[in-house]
Design a protein around this motif. Structure first.
Motif, short mmCIF file in Angstrom:
data_model
loop_
_atom_site.label_atom_id
_atom_site.label_comp_id
_atom_site.label_asym_id
_atom_site.label_seq_id
_atom_site.Cartn_x
_atom_site.Cartn_y
_atom_site.Cartn_z
N MET A 441 0.83 -1.20 0.00
CA MET A 441 0.00 0.00 0.00
C MET A 441 0.87 1.26 0.00
O MET A 441 0.54 2.25 -0.66
N ALA A 442 1.98 1.21 0.72
CA ALA A 442 2.88 2.36 0.75
C ALA A 442 3.46 2.62 -0.64
O ALA A 442 3.55 3.77 -1.09
N ALA A 444 2.07 1.75 -3.53
CA ALA A 444 1.00 2.23 -4.39
C ALA A 444 0.68 3.69 -4.12
O ALA A 444 0.37 4.46 -5.05
N ASN A 445 0.77 4.11 -2.87
CA ASN A 445 0.45 5.49 -2.51
C ASN A 445 1.61 6.45 -2.74
O ASN A 445 1.50 7.65 -2.50
N THR A 447 4.46 6.54 -1.09
CA THR A 447 5.24 6.87 0.12
C THR A 447 6.43 5.92 0.23
O THR A 447 6.52 4.93 -0.48
N GLY A 523 -7.92 1.86 -1.41
CA GLY A 523 -7.79 3.09 -2.18
C GLY A 523 -7.32 2.84 -3.61
O GLY A 523 -6.91 3.78 -4.31
N TRP A 524 -7.38 1.61 -4.07
CA TRP A 524 -6.97 1.29 -5.44
C TRP A 524 -8.12 1.41 -6.42
O TRP A 524 -7.92 1.44 -7.63
N THR A 543 -7.93 3.90 -9.34
CA THR A 543 -7.36 5.18 -8.95
C THR A 543 -5.90 5.27 -9.41
O THR A 543 -5.33 4.32 -9.95
N GLU A 544 -5.28 6.43 -9.14
CA GLU A 544 -3.86 6.60 -9.47
C GLU A 544 -3.00 5.60 -8.70
O GLU A 544 -2.04 5.04 -9.23
N ALA A 545 -3.35 5.38 -7.43
CA ALA A 545 -2.61 4.40 -6.64
C ALA A 545 -2.77 3.00 -7.24
O ALA A 545 -1.81 2.22 -7.31
N ARG A 548 -0.59 2.74 -10.24
CA ARG A 548 0.82 2.58 -9.89
C ARG A 548 1.11 1.12 -9.52
O ARG A 548 2.12 0.54 -9.93
#
Length: 556
Positions: A441-442, A444-445, A447, A523-524, A543-545, A548
């Protein structure tokens, strides 16, 4: 009964070319019968046309709001249309539907191309009259003379392949869900009626079946768009994509996109958009501004591939072939252009308007779905998109026998430079380590977290097979095994029922909780109407995440 079109788009010429629309201030039976005859003859294989009564015309454009008809006129006019249809020889019956636009009544006559060309009509409705063949020349219905008359007789009983009856199939080979999804997407009034209509009647209204009640058969275009497996009826009716990882020609991956024609087109475009097309950045030491561009402009790729789907012959057992190289995309379809377009015209002219079209019905469905432009606009769209991106001009090619069309879209000239600099970054990819879902998740976001394990932020584009395998294992264990499939499908907005249908799942709470909810929570995937959970038009999109993450998972 409503027509299988969006009436507002039709009136504004957004899905049908102006030459196929005729606007009438009021009821003029003599003009109408000539236009009915001309559209039925369909000398250019455009697919017939529409006569819209109650809307004024000025310089070929509708004058809105419409002038309208009196409500008490509608039944009488529809009765007269049947009388006019009997005066066309052979008899020809348009589909008639009243509509209300801006509180005004109008009447729409849909005149599909006829099966028994040539058609003739009386030159007047008086007692002493002669008969003539009428054709569309520009936006007018005129008597066929000279070459037009000769050409019309040559078309006698010659029906384009996509509009022919397929005697190897039955109505049961058409899929109701696919038909209704199409009607819903184009916002046709027929969508609501389709829930209550007998299935054969719905298919007849859409002109995707023909024949008597006891032996009603699909036409080819119906099978191409509304059967689950068109390749059962048309040999190798799919899109083959070969992704070359380098220029050697030996290191490549193959993909096959099947299903209804518009589905395989959209799936191929989604794959290209996710895996191939991307923004590139070139920084300069002497100035702050960087050059930004895409390796291949999506508008050019979309139009070139859509044109291939539109214009290929489905009588031939040859798929559309897409070859993706580091420095170009090649799209090959069979056969070549319809005469008089030849190799010289294809190479030198930037706008081509063919005299005749191979697939009159396929084009109409693609235009309704906004998957292709109007007649003659495809080439300018491709040229303009390439020029705007700073890419070299596209190349269109065929041979002397017109056996194929090959479209080559060169990559932006700086793409190779960016790829070379990217190789230096890719060497840091071994520093990636994904231990659990939090790391995924990090990443994809965007971070840092443990996913980078000390790697620089620039290394995110250089994930290796090892990192990919780690992420896939985590997703399969902690989310589910269909994450990649769902994120790919949802690149284009989609309703839950349509998504699950594509995944061969039932649209029930269990499947929502198992497959869709985890991607929403991560949040994907996002809802189009997040504040209105029960909205009947609710759709979902990656989504953008999610993009990615998908880009990482597609690195092999």
């Amino acid at each position: 009964m409503a027509l299988p079109i969006n009436i507002h788009d039709l009136i504004h010429g957004q899905t049908v070319e102006w030459e196929r629309l005729e606007f009438k201030h009021g009821w003029n039976p003599e003009d109408v019968i000539h236009s009915i005859c001309a559209f039925a003859n369909d000398i250019h294989n455009w697919g017939g046309g529409y006569i819209i009564v109650g809307v004024d015309e000025q310089n070929g454009q509708p004058v809105l709001p419409p002038h309208g008809l009196q409500a008490n006129q509608l039944d009488a006019i529809q009765g007269k249309i049947i009388q006019l249809a009997n005066q066309v020889q052979p008899a020809y019956y348009p589909i008639v539907q009243p509509y209300v636009i801006d509180d005004k009544h109008i009447l729409v006559l849909w005149c599909p191309a006829g099966d028994n060309r040539p058609y003739s009509a009386p030159d007047s409705l008086g007692k002493s009259t002669s008969r003539n063949y009428y054709v569309r020349i520009g936006s007018r219905s005129l008597v066929a003379k000279g070459d037009y008359l000769r050409q019309l007789h040559e078309l006698a009983a010659r029906i384009p392949f996509d509009d022919r009856v397929n005697n190897q199939a039955t109505v049961d080979d058409l899929d109701l869900g696919t038909i209704r999804s199409f009607l819903q997407e184009i916002k046709s009034d027929l969508f609501d009626e389709s829930a209550r209509m007998p299935f054969p009647d719905l298919c007849k209204t859409m002109h995707i079946v023909r024949g008597p009640v006891e032996d009603c058969r699909p036409v080819n275009v119906g099978l191409l768009f509304f059967s689950k497996q068109p390749d059962k009826f048309f040999s190798r009716c799919w899109i083959e994509l070969v992704w070359h990882q380098d220029g050697s020609g030996r290191n490549f991956k193959e993909y096959y996109f099947k299903g209804p024609l518009h589905q395989q087109l959209r799936d191929t475009l989604s794959f290209l958009k996710t895996n191939i097309i991307g923004e590139r950045v070139v920084k300069h030491p002497d100035r702050a501004e960087a050059d930004r561009f895409v390796n291949f402009p999506f508008d050019a790729v979309e139009e070139a591939l859509s044109n291939a789907v539109y214009h290929k012959s489905y009588e031939l057992g040859s798929p559309i072939e897409v070859q993706v190289w580091p420095d170009k995309i090649e799209i090959l379809s069979f056969p070549g252009p319809v005469p008089p377009v030849n190799a010289e015209i294809l190479k030198t002219q930037r706008r081509i308007v063919a005299r005749e079209y191979r697939n009159r019905r396929i084009g109409d469905f693609l235009k309704e779905l906004k998957l292709t432009e109007g007649r003659g606009t495809g080439f300018p769209t491709i040229y303009n998109a390439m020029k705007k991106n700073g890419s070299p001009a596209p190349v269109f090619d065929t041979d002397e026998q017109s056996t194929h069309v090959l479209v080559t879209l060169p990559a932006h000239p700086l793409t190779e430079l960016v790829a070379q600099s990217g190789n230096q970054v890719a060497s840091q990819a071994n520093m990636f380590s994904f231990k659990d879902i939090e790391d995924v998740m990090a990443y994809a976001n965007g971070t840092t977290n443990g996913a980078t394990n000390g790697a620089t932020n620039g290394a995110t584009n250089g994930a290796t097979n090892g990192a990919t395998n780690e992420v896939m294992a985590i997703l399969n264990e902690q989310i589910h095994e269909r994450v990649v499939e769902m994120l790919t499908l949802l690149i284009n907005k989609m309703k839950r029922a349509d998504l699950f249908a594509r995944m061969n799942l039932t649209n029930q709470t269990y499947n929502r909780e198992k497959y869709l909810d985890p991607l929403l929570e991560a949040g994907w995937v996002i809802k189009e109407f997040p504040e209105d959970r029960t909205n009947p038009n609710q759709r979902y999109q990656t989504t953008e995440a999610g993009m990615r993450l998908l880009n990482l998972l597609n690195q092999q």
